[in-house]
Structure formats: C-alpha cells, structure tokens
Design an enzyme around this catalytic site. Structure first.
Site, PDB file in Angstrom:
ATOM      1  N   GLU A  59       0.785  -1.129   0.017  1.00 62.18           N
ATOM      2  CA  GLU A  59       0.015  -0.015  -0.195  1.00 62.18           C
ATOM      3  C   GLU A  59       0.875   1.203  -0.040  1.00 62.18           C
ATOM      4  OE1 GLU A  59      -2.891  -0.104   3.035  1.00 62.18           O
ATOM      5  OE2 GLU A  59      -3.926  -1.895   2.100  1.00 62.18           O
ATOM      6  N   GLU A 106      -4.148  -9.058   0.587  1.00 64.10           N
ATOM      7  CA  GLU A 106      -4.632  -8.801   1.995  1.00 64.10           C
ATOM      8  C   GLU A 106      -6.225  -8.854   2.018  1.00 64.10           C
ATOM      9  OE1 GLU A 106      -2.150  -5.818   3.765  1.00 64.10           O
ATOM     10  OE2 GLU A 106      -3.472  -5.219   5.174  1.00 64.10           O
TER      11      GLU A 106
HETATM   12  C1  GAL Z   1      -3.769  -2.529   5.401  1.00 61.16           C
HETATM   13  C2  GAL Z   1      -2.506  -2.472   5.686  1.00 61.16           C
HETATM   14  C3  GAL Z   1      -2.198  -3.105   7.033  1.00 61.16           C
HETATM   15  C4  GAL Z   1      -3.405  -3.089   8.040  1.00 61.16           C
HETATM   16  C5  GAL Z   1      -4.572  -3.420   7.339  1.00 61.16           C
HETATM   17  C6  GAL Z   1      -5.485  -3.255   8.559  1.00 61.16           C
HETATM   18  O1  GAL Z   1      -4.317  -1.485   4.703  1.00 61.16           O
HETATM   19  O2  GAL Z   1      -1.894  -2.954   4.457  1.00 61.16           O
HETATM   20  O3  GAL Z   1      -0.796  -2.964   7.416  1.00 61.16           O
HETATM   21  O4  GAL Z   1      -3.052  -1.633   8.425  1.00 61.16           O
HETATM   22  O5  GAL Z   1      -4.844  -2.332   6.565  1.00 61.16           O
HETATM   23  O6  GAL Z   1      -6.824  -3.562   8.007  1.00 61.16           O
END
Ligand code: GAL
Length: 826
Positions: A437, A513
């Site tokens: 990100e 993710e």
């Molecule tokens: C994402 C990020 C992670 C964590 C996660 C929580 O956007 O890559 O490091 O912050 O959100 O949902």
C-alpha cells in the site's frame, strides 16, 4: 518481459546459519552471539570505546527486545495523525498505534569477542539478522558498519578492526525514532547476531545461488553458483567439490570443479538429482548442496546450501499451480512480533505459530510488511509454507513522519539486494513483494519507482515473480502501476477483481490482503448484525465475525470471489495472529494497544474465526464448531443467535434436546449463508446446545456440544507439548483454563492467576489476548480473559523435571509436570 507469464523453474535454497555440520575449526566457525551482552538505554557515545566501563549495565541475552517489558503508557509514541489508508478525514490522537511500549530512543549493546586463534590468514564477519534500528557497529572503538532498516539482515567484515591478542570489544548503537512505524517494531538486537570466522579464501555470506532450471519425474538439474573471496583478489588455483545430499544426508551425486581464471570469483556447477522428490507444503522435502573449497590441496572452506525442488506457474485465466497442480494460496499475513515475547525472535515460538497454522489448513504466509527472521524462512522450508517475502511499507512518499522514506533513495536497492540474496535459495519463498500500500501508487513517479525495484529483484533472482499489495485500486489500475507487476496483489477489493481482470494484462491476481474482520476472543455482542467500524464501551469487538473496518470485509465476502474466479490465486488474510499496535477500530481509544484482526489472539488462542477458515482450508480433518458460549445468566428467553462453522454441508441444532431445525449451506445473496450455518432466532435457555452435522447424503457424521458453565471450580493447565529441549531457548505454551466442576470453560472468568515455575524451567511470559490489558507480559501473574490465558515456560540448559504451578484465590492450586531433556545429537 514479465516472468510471471513464464513457467517459473523450481528453486532453491538457504545459506545455513547454524554451525556447518562437519566443518572443522580449520575451515569456518559460525558462532551465535547470544550470551555475554551488556545493554543500556540512552545515548552514550563513549560506549563505543573498548575501555568504557559498562559494569553497571544490564546483562542481557540476545535476541533481546528492550521495550517489551513495558510499562505500557499511552504517551509512548503518541501519534496525532490522519491515517489516509483508513479513509480518515481528520488527524486524531492515537495512543496505542505502536503498542504503547517504550521503544523510542537510543540503546547500546556491548560484548567481548572471543576469537582466540585469530590472526593472519583469517577473516571475521559479523552477520546481524536484524537490529531495530539505525544500527551503528563498532569494534574496538572503530565504526565498522551501519544499517538503518531495522528489519533487514546485513553483514560487516570486521577483520581489519580486530586485535590478534588482547580484548576485542563489540559495541552496537541503535536508535528508534518516534512516528516511524504503524505498528510495534520492537527495539534492540531482537534477532540473532552471528560471528563467522573463516580462512582468507572463503565463501562469503549468502555466497551461493542455487536454482533447479529443469525438473521432470526422472531428474532435476541443479545449478549452483558459488562466489569465493580471496584476500586482495589474489587469484589462486581453487577447486570446489559439491555433494548433493538427500534429507537423510545420503550423498546422491558429487561434482568437482576447478576455477579457471576467466571465471572470475565465481564457480558455476551443474548436478543432476535423479527421481527428485518435490517440495510442496504437503511434502516439504529438502536436499542440501555441501560444498568444500580447496586451494591446491588445502581445505579452505565448507558451506552448506539447503534447497528444495519444485516448479510453479502463474497462468492467465488459470491462476497458480505448484508442481503442475492447480491450487490457491490459503494464506495469512503476519507481523513479526511474537505477542508477549515482543520482537525478540525465538524459534520455538515461531514453530508453535506454524504448527497452529498447519492445523488451520493454512499453506502460505506473507511477511508483512518487511523482511522476516531467517528462522521463519527455514521453518517454512521444513514444515511446508509458501512465502511472500515483503520488503517495504513505504517508499518515497511517507505514511509516517519518520518512516523508511527518509532512507529510501539511498538504501532501497541495498535492502532489496540483501533480502533477495538471503532468501533466494529457500524453496518456501515463491514471491517477492516490493511494497505494501505504498502511497507512491498514485504519486507522480511512483510507476517508475515500481519498475526500478522490480528490475532490481529480477536482476538478483529471475526465477520468482514480484508482487505488491495495492489498496489504491483506481490509481494503480489506471496508471500502469498494477500492470507492470508480475503478480498484481489487491488489498480488500473483492468486488473489483473482475474489473481488474478486464483492465490488466496479467490474467491473474492475488488477494494480497483480505478480510480484516475484527473480533475479541470470547466476546459476543447483541444484537448480532453486520457492522463497519463498530465500537463498544468495553473496547472489544464481537466474535460473531460480522464486524469489519470501513475498508475491509467479513471473511465470507472474499470466499465468494475466491470460489467464483479461477484467475484469482488465493488470499492472504489480515492477520493470522493478533499483533502489538494498530488496535483498529479503537485506534483513538487507549488502553487498546494490540490488534483485533487475528484469527488467533495475541496469546495464540484461536478465536471463533479460526474454525471458519479451518472449515474451508483444512481438507484433511473435519471441523465442527459452535458459537457463542452458552452461559448467559440474565438472557433467558432472549434471542441469542447460534452459528456453526463446519466443513459439513448441513447440521441440526438442539437446545436442551429441542430441535431448532436443520440448516444447509447454499447459494444465496448473503455471503454468510454460503459458508456458515446460522440459527438467528434461538432463545437462550441454560443447559446444552448440541449440533449434529450431516454429509451431502444426509448421513449424521459428527456432534458437538456446548454446556452452560457453573461456578469456577478448578484451574486446568494444558501444555502444547509435554517435553522441552534443554537448550535454554525452547518454550512450552501452557494454556490455563478456569473450569466448572464438569470441566466446562467459565467463559466470563477473570481470575488473577499467579504462576511459579520450578525445576529445569523458568517463567518467560504470559498473555491473555485482551487488547486492552495493561498487565505486563513479563510478570508471572495476569487476569484470565474470558476464562483463559497462556503462560510461556522456557527451558534451562539442564535436563530434568519442570513444574508449573498456578494459583488463584478461592480455587485449588493447579500443577502441571513437564520434562526437559537434552537434545539428542544427530
Ligand atoms: C491494510 C494495511 C495493513 C493493516 C490493515 C488493517 O491497509 O496494509 O498493514 O493496516 O490495513 O486492516
């Protein structure tokens, strides 16, 4: 050329860090510098000097995390920020963002180096697996090296700074800035430090690169490149003899190669393994290449490269396959901290995590958002996990005021090179991630940076694809950022995968993710409803698994797409384990200071969500799990929904013998109904909740019962394994449960438990998984959270009996007897 569209040859192996088996002191010595360290917090520049008096400093053992002992305080690294990624509109004060632990500031470590027998014709190198952060390394007062990024491994040649006689003193200065992280980074020499003593002619750190470019059922070709270093680059007639050995150590084949002047400082060897046994998560078969380096007839060095043989492909519309078998990644993202142990690495703690993940059916890990500890990669090779090894959480455009962006221009290439050289021989590593990100996704010049980083990785390892986790869908898909990556990875965008498929050239993608569902173990909130960013006065989230963040989803929403789209190559759930820091949705609500995202809580206890993922991922053993618990005094007659997470397609629920009807998973507009069985109108009555699961033919297969608990009656101690290895490092995790007379967990018990460990073991830490608990992990007492907590007992270096005693007022003392045994020599 995008290598992601090619068949990727099987790979590779690890430069072993443990003492080389069979290497005699005449060649190389690899020593772990664990004991004899002194530590002091605060800056004292004169501490670099060898004659500095450190008598009053603390004696510590490395790996060491100087901040994990606390105390917790909301003023530690208090950040007033607007988190863009979380779609926040204004800056707010975030007290627990980095865990509320005192990791900011400077700290010094000092130690003597015992290098008897060192002298002319020898080389000495220090290898740091990771030092948090901004490391400056001094030997006898002279600065010999520095490395700012706390997560990376680096080595320093200290030969010229050593004295052949007398004391040699190593000093390391570390400094953590405020507002440099989005989670708890840890502090200090939190990973291992190695001293490598070699001959003048030697194979340098990470000096081999092993690939298996051709694999068939009949044979695998092994290509081994081995660098040599000769002092002053004086060329000598050098010969390298390499054996390939199977996992049992049996030599399969041997080759001997003489280095021609035209070869420069690198050997190139080719060997063939007949009928190779392929590496996969289910069959983590390892081989090793054992090399002996000779100058004339003198043995100069011995070096072992562990490797596995496997191939994988990423194909348009088809997705991912390993060794010719299509599969999807059943992955989790994990931070590096080990909960109550902090960032201090411990192999037994990692092994426990991976053992728990195996039972979940998980087969892959993304090392978010930085380089992992080498012990994790080695265990992933041995136990069978596919890894995405990630490098950065930000590039040039910062996410946090003092983050990696300050080093990016000068260090990004060096950091990537070390990462790739370190792990390019490990069969578990399938992809490299150049970032998570990163705000440069949409910043001018971001695409050029991505190209530069991907090119560096390709240059150092053309056998694996490069990916990145993208959250800025529109920008990244439209500006060329996503199109240039070998493997596009999307964070939290299940509804947009088809659009990405239509717009991007690769023809496949990854849920890099997913989910970010939040829950607290043992906590159930009513009414039961889907909600985003839901907050409660007790700073907990509901374990009905229906609560997520504004940008994230429930697990089921991702499952729908994973099941529908063949080009989607699997998912990496945020996260496997809860971690220190990032207490969303309570970022502004101290005392919350650890995450709610984990499938497991901070103590490593499974939340209900564990069974939802297990029901889908573990195809070897069935899952049947009911929630919530069934002890609700005061809720008699009230609607108390019951959910069942099961690998079976249907089940019938009974409350005190009365059927609540049969539920079947099936197509539906509501994702949850496809993956969970839900009885939403159950009226609570104390007693027994029973579920009977049926297979597709309607045959009853399995039952599960949950009982209403009576008063706390005793403590039960359960060890994750009964024997310890007497190596001073091994750990046993003891779960303490407050139970009623029938052995039912008292789900609301908050008893304070006191632990005493005697015999050949010592108390190491305790955790209860409560993200709001300010009780220190290192004191042998803590309150149970929803009836449970986990105490960690560490082996001493002597074998013998270990006794763990737990006491709490009003209940009988519980005693658990364990055995610690000397490791058997191989
Ligand atoms: C994402 C990020 C992670 C964590 C996660 C929580 O956007 O890559 O490091 O912050 O959100 O949902």
């Amino acid at each position: 050329m995008s290598i992601a569209r090619l068949t990727l040859p099987g790979v590779l192996a690890a430069a072993l860090l443990a003492p080389v088996v069979g290497a005699s002191a005449q060649t190389r010595q690899e020593l772990l510098l664990t004991t004899g360290w002194k530590f002091s917090k605060g800056d004292q520049p004169e501490a670099a000097r060898p004659d500095f008096n450190d008598a009053r400093w603390q004696q510590v053992r490395v790996p060491h995390d100087w901040a994990i002992t606390g105390p917790f305080d909301g003023n530690n690294d208090l950040q007033t920020v607007r988190i863009e990624q979380n779609q926040e509109q204004k800056a707010t004060q975030k007290a627990g963002r980095t865990g509320g632990l005192p990791f900011i500031g400077t700290g010094w470590y000092r130690r003597e180096l015992n290098i008897s027998g060192f002298g002319p014709g020898k080389r000495a190198v220090l290898l740091f697996d990771g030092a948090m952060s901004d490391a400056h390394v001094f030997v006898n007062g002279r600065e010999v090296g520095a490395w700012p990024y706390g997560y990376n491994s680096f080595s320093v040649d200290i030969t010229d700074a050593l004295r052949p006689t007398g004391r040699n003193v190593l000093a390391v200065r570390l400094r953590n800035q405020p507002e440099a992280s989005r989670w708890y980074p840890g502090a200090g020499l939190y990973r291992n430090v190695h001293l490598l003593l070699t001959q003048d002619v030697h194979i340098p750190v990470w000096g081999t690169y092993l690939t298996t470019p051709e694999i068939s059922a009949g044979s695998a070709t092994v290509k081994l490149r081995t660098k040599v270093q000769t002092p002053g680059n004086a060329f000598q007639p050098l010969r390298l003899e390499t054996d390939i050995r199977d996992a049992a150590g049996k030599v399969i084949t041997t080759v001997s190669t003489t280095l021609a002047a035209a070869d420069g400082q690198q050997f190139e060897q080719q060997l063939v393994v007949p009928q190779p046994r392929l590496w996969s998560p289910e069959t983590p078969v390892l081989y090793s290449a054992a090399s002996r380096l000779y100058a004339g007839n003198t043995l100069k060095d011995e070096y072992v490269t562990s490797f596995g043989i496997r191939s994988f492909q990423f194909e348009a519309n088809k997705g991912f396959s390993l060794n010719g078998q299509p599969r999807k990644f059943k992955g989790v993202c994990n931070h590096h901290d080990l909960g109550p142990l902090g960032a201090a690495i411990n192999t037994a703690a990692l092994r426990r995590q991976l053992t728990l993940l195996k039972d979940l059916g998980c087969d892959a890990i993304r090392t978010t958002h930085n380089m992992p500890a080498p012990e994790l990669v080695q265990l992933a090779d041995e136990l069978g996990f596919m890894l995405i090894v990630e490098s950065f959480d930000e590039w040039k455009k910062p996410k946090v005021k003092n983050g990696y962006s300050q080093y990016f221009d000068e260090w990004s290439e060096k950091d990537l090179v070390n990462m790739v050289h370190h792990y390019r021989n490990n069969p578990s590593v399938l992809m490299w991630s150049i970032g998570n990100e990163v705000p440069d996704q949409w910043a001018p010049g971001g695409v050029a940076i991505a190209r530069r980083l991907q090119d560096i990785v390709h240059r150092e390892d053309p056998t694996r694809p490069v990916t990145a986790g993208m959250d800025q869908f529109d920008a990244a898909v439209n500006n060329g950022f996503a199109a240039l990556l070998d493997v596009p990875g999307f964070n939290y965008k299940p509804s947009r995968y088809p659009e990405a498929r239509a717009k991007l050239p690769q023809g496949f993608m990854l849920g890099s993710e997913t989910a970010s569902t939040v829950s607290s173990r043992g906590v159930y909130k009513f009414p039961v409803e889907l909600a985003k960013q839901k907050k409660y006065p007790d700073n907990q989230s509901s374990s009905y698994d229906l609560e997520a963040c504004v940008w994230s989803q429930t697990p089921d929403e991702e499952f729908v797409q994973q099941d529908a789209l063949s080009y989607l190559m699997g998912e990496f759930v945020w996260t496997g384990f809860d971690y220190l820091g990032e207490p969303t949705p309570y970022d502004e609500a101290w005392p919350s200071h650890s995450s709610y995202f984990g499938i497991f809580d901070l103590a490593g206890l499974p939340k209900d969500r564990y069974y939802l993922y297990r029901s889908r991922w573990n195809t070897a053993s069935p899952t049947l799990h009911l929630l919530p618990h069934w002890t609700w005094p005061g809720r008699e007659g009230q609607t108390t929904p019951v959910f069942c997470y099961t690998s079976y397609p249907a089940a019938e629920l009974f409350v005190n013998g009365v059927s609540q009807g049969r539920q079947t998973k099936g197509p539906s507009d509501q994702p949850q109904t496809r993956y969970r069985l839900m009885w939403k109108d159950v009226k609570y009555a104390p007693g027994r909740l029973k579920v009977v699961a049926y297979d597709a033919q309607g045959k009853a297969m399995m039952e599960e019962e949950v009982r209403t608990a009576g008063q706390p009656h005793h403590l039960r101690l359960v060890a994750d394994h009964p024997t310890l290895t007497a190596d001073g490092q091994d750990l046993v995790y003891v779960t303490a449960r407050v139970e009623d007379a029938q052995g039912t967990l008292c789900p609301d018990a908050t008893n304070e438990l006191q632990f005493t460990v005697s015999g050949q073991g010592q108390f190491r830490a305790v955790a209860n998984g409560d993200a709001t608990s300010l009780e220190p992990f290192q004191q042998p007492r803590m309150h149970a959270f929803h009836g449970q907590l986990v105490a960690i007992v560490q082996a001493t270096q002597a074998g013998g009996a270990v006794q763990v005693k737990a006491t709490t007022p009003g209940l009988p003392t519980a005693i658990l007897r364990l055995q610690s045994a000397q490791a058997t020599a191989h």
